[in-house]
Scaffold this motif. Structure first.
Motif, mmCIF file in Angstrom:
data_model
loop_
_atom_site.group_PDB
_atom_site.id
_atom_site.type_symbol
_atom_site.label_atom_id
_atom_site.label_comp_id
_atom_site.label_asym_id
_atom_site.label_seq_id
_atom_site.Cartn_x
_atom_site.Cartn_y
_atom_site.Cartn_z
ATOM 1 N N LEU A 98 0.794 -1.227 0.000
ATOM 2 C CA LEU A 98 0.000 0.000 0.000
ATOM 3 C C LEU A 98 0.828 1.281 0.000
ATOM 4 C CD1 LEU A 98 -1.935 -2.313 1.286
ATOM 5 C CD2 LEU A 98 -3.341 -0.377 1.938
ATOM 6 N N PRO A 99 1.820 1.449 0.878
ATOM 7 C CA PRO A 99 2.558 2.730 0.860
ATOM 8 C C PRO A 99 3.348 2.947 -0.421
ATOM 9 C CG PRO A 99 3.580 1.164 2.377
ATOM 10 C CD PRO A 99 2.260 0.591 1.993
ATOM 11 N N HIS A 100 3.746 1.885 -1.093
ATOM 12 C CA HIS A 100 4.522 2.032 -2.332
ATOM 13 C C HIS A 100 3.622 2.468 -3.493
ATOM 14 C CE1 HIS A 100 7.691 0.202 -0.010
ATOM 15 N NE2 HIS A 100 6.922 -0.837 0.240
ATOM 16 N N LEU A 101 2.381 1.970 -3.527
ATOM 17 C CA LEU A 101 1.436 2.449 -4.544
ATOM 18 C C LEU A 101 1.071 3.900 -4.289
ATOM 19 C CD1 LEU A 101 0.076 0.820 -6.938
ATOM 20 C CD2 LEU A 101 1.310 -0.565 -5.282
ATOM 21 N N ARG A 102 0.985 4.282 -3.022
ATOM 22 C CA ARG A 102 0.728 5.693 -2.698
ATOM 23 C C ARG A 102 1.912 6.553 -3.138
ATOM 24 N NH1 ARG A 102 -2.017 8.707 2.238
ATOM 25 N NH2 ARG A 102 -0.929 10.701 2.131
ATOM 26 N N ARG A 103 3.118 6.076 -2.866
ATOM 27 C CA ARG A 103 4.306 6.856 -3.216
ATOM 28 C C ARG A 103 4.397 7.061 -4.725
ATOM 29 N NH1 ARG A 103 9.776 6.622 0.311
ATOM 30 N NH2 ARG A 103 10.964 8.219 -0.823
ATOM 31 N N ALA A 104 3.922 6.100 -5.498
ATOM 32 C CA ALA A 104 3.959 6.228 -6.957
ATOM 33 C C ALA A 104 3.024 7.325 -7.456
ATOM 34 C CB ALA A 104 3.603 4.895 -7.611
#
Length: 482
Positions: free
Chosen positions: A54-60
């Motif tokens: 989840l946090p990596h998709l947000r960061r993208a």
């Protein structure tokens, strides 16, 4: 070779396993790398992708906010990574995905045409809670949704424009290809009622095609079916990209490629990747190709300051009981429950509505579509990509946790739509975009995604969606069971 090993497949690792987590981790890292090397390393080092994506998709999303160029770099790098990594498996072994751009079709699909008996609808009407809204009733419903924060004002404006131009509904001179013709969220039924020429593609499953044919007979449009030598309708996009592309390329009318495919688990990434390969091949044959997508509301989006202000005001105005209950819940949960959605004054804000239960494969498949929309729009193509509302589809209600959360979502300012309402609403936005060359041009890709969004209230609720959905599920458990 089994069906799971044919067509577009995940790459095999050194141990021969086709790991979906390895692929997802690598693609997100590659997407971030040109703009956010630190974020790329964090994604690469995520040891539990299934729980930690989840946090990596947000960061993208966040990493692309610095500039239009940054957002497009992320989209382009993500697409390039997926195309470089995914494979095509056939009887003679595996090739890279690029081979689908020139591979000959394994079979020829012919066209069967079916025209409905009804008169085309001459007025936009929206099914809603047992009624059909048109004219002033439709206008009042749009106003009510805007006032409640259920849709963006630009969404209401777009629907009103279509209502004011009913001659648009039939999409004259267009042929709309609906990939995933049997999908609950697809526009097939609405388009055929309006008299549109529709090319339907879905798996060769006779019960599905009987339903599609019945829909066409009751409608006013023209349905085009891909049929093989055995007279069976349908095709498998995962294994038949060349055949489906060649069939679509030969159809008359200005083409629109509508991507409404869905599958469970890892198959969703496979079919979405296959559709992306088909998109590139069809665009090469038909430069006038327009693209259409539905974005899921359960993703991460940048949203305008107006939505942030609405949410902040709603948080400040929440009832005294909610304030009294919210404080101990936030304390006991270490801030995870009933957390405010935005920092006041953020512009844009980040609406993070990713739902862990839907999983990283679903998130990647939907992000792939957003990346393609951004890149195609930048290249000059007409693109219709609108955020659809949370909807009680079969794929949602069969997940008990999601069904319960949706049943209780209204307590937190979120309206969950019935499929019949979502279908017509999103089909109307598609009609709008095709008549306005994709809608008003925006300065940044995040603004293109936010324009005309029908997010059901997820962007304007007082609370960060994940911090409230767990409680919504508890409150909605009884309703979901019934």
């Amino acid at each position: 070779m089994t069906d799971e090993q044919r067509g577009v497949v995940f790459p095999a690792g050194p141990d021969g396993r086709r790991s979906t987590a390895t692929l997802g981790r690598a693609v997100v890292a590659d997407a971030l790398r040109p703009v956010d090397p630190t974020g790329a390393r964090a994604a690469e080092q995520e040891t539990n992708w299934r729980a930690g994506y989840l946090p990596h998709l947000r960061r993208a999303v966040e990493a692309g906010l610095s500039s239009r160029a940054a957002a497009l770099q992320i989209a382009g790098a993500g697409l390039d990574s997926l195309h470089a990594r995914m494979r095509v498996a056939g009887p003679d072994g595996e090739t890279d995905l690029g081979a689908l751009q020139t591979a000959p079709a394994a079979r020829r699909l012919r066209t069967v045409e079916l025209t409905g008996d009804a008169e085309p609808e001459r007025e936009l009407s929206l099914p809603y809670r047992g009624a059909r809204l048109r004219g002033d009733e439709l206008h009042r419903r749009l106003v009510a949704w805007v006032d409640a924060g259920v849709i963006e004002p630009s969404c209401a404006d777009a629907v009103r424009t279509v209502a004011d131009h009913p001659e648009w509904l039939a999409l004259p001179d267009r042929t709309v290809a609906v990939l995933g013709a049997g999908a609950e969220m697809g526009p097939l039924t609405a388009l055929l009622r309006w008299g549109v020429r529709v090319a339907a593609v879905d798996l060769p499953r006779p019960p599905l095609w009987e339903r599609v044919r019945d829909t066409a007979r009751r409608g006013a449009g023209t349905l085009l079916l891909p049929v093989g030598e055995d007279d069976a309708a349908g095709a498998d996009l995962i294994t038949e990209v060349p055949a489906v592309t060649d069939w679509l390329a030969a159809l008359s009318g200005s083409p629109v490629l509508g991507n409404y495919v869905y599958a469970d688990g890892a198959t969703n990434v496979r079919v979405s990747t296959a559709v992306d390969a088909l998109t590139l091949r069809l665009a090469g044959a038909r430069p006038d190709l327009a693209l259409a997508f539905l974005a899921t509301p359960t993703d991460v989006f940048a949203v305008p300051g107006e939505a942030v202000d609405f949410s902040v005001a709603a948080y400040a105005a929440r009832p005294r009981t909610a304030k009294l209950v919210g404080r101990p819940l936030r304390t006991l949960s270490a801030g995870r429950l009933l957390r405010r959605a935005y920092v006041p004054g953020a512009d844009p804000g980040i609406a993070d509505s990713l739902v862990p239960q839907q999983g990283p494969n679903y998130a990647l498949a939907k992000r792939l579509q957003r990346w393609r929309a951004a890149v195609a729009r930048e290249a000059g193509s007409t693109v219709s990509m609108n955020v659809a509302p949370p909807t009680r589809t079969r794929s949602v209600v069969k997940n008990r946790a999601l069904a319960a959360a949706y049943a209780g979502a209204h307590r937190f300012g979120v309206e969950v739509f019935e499929p019949s309402t979502s279908n017509v609403l999103m089909a109307a936005l598609l009609v709008h975009d095709l008549h306005t060359d994709g809608g008003a041009a925006q300065q940044h890709p995040w603004q293109d995604e936010a324009h005309a969004a029908a997010h059901g209230g997820l962007w304007r609720t007082p609370y960060a969606p994940r911090s409230a959905l767990g409680l919504a599920a508890v409150l909605g458990l009884g309703a979901a069971r019934s």
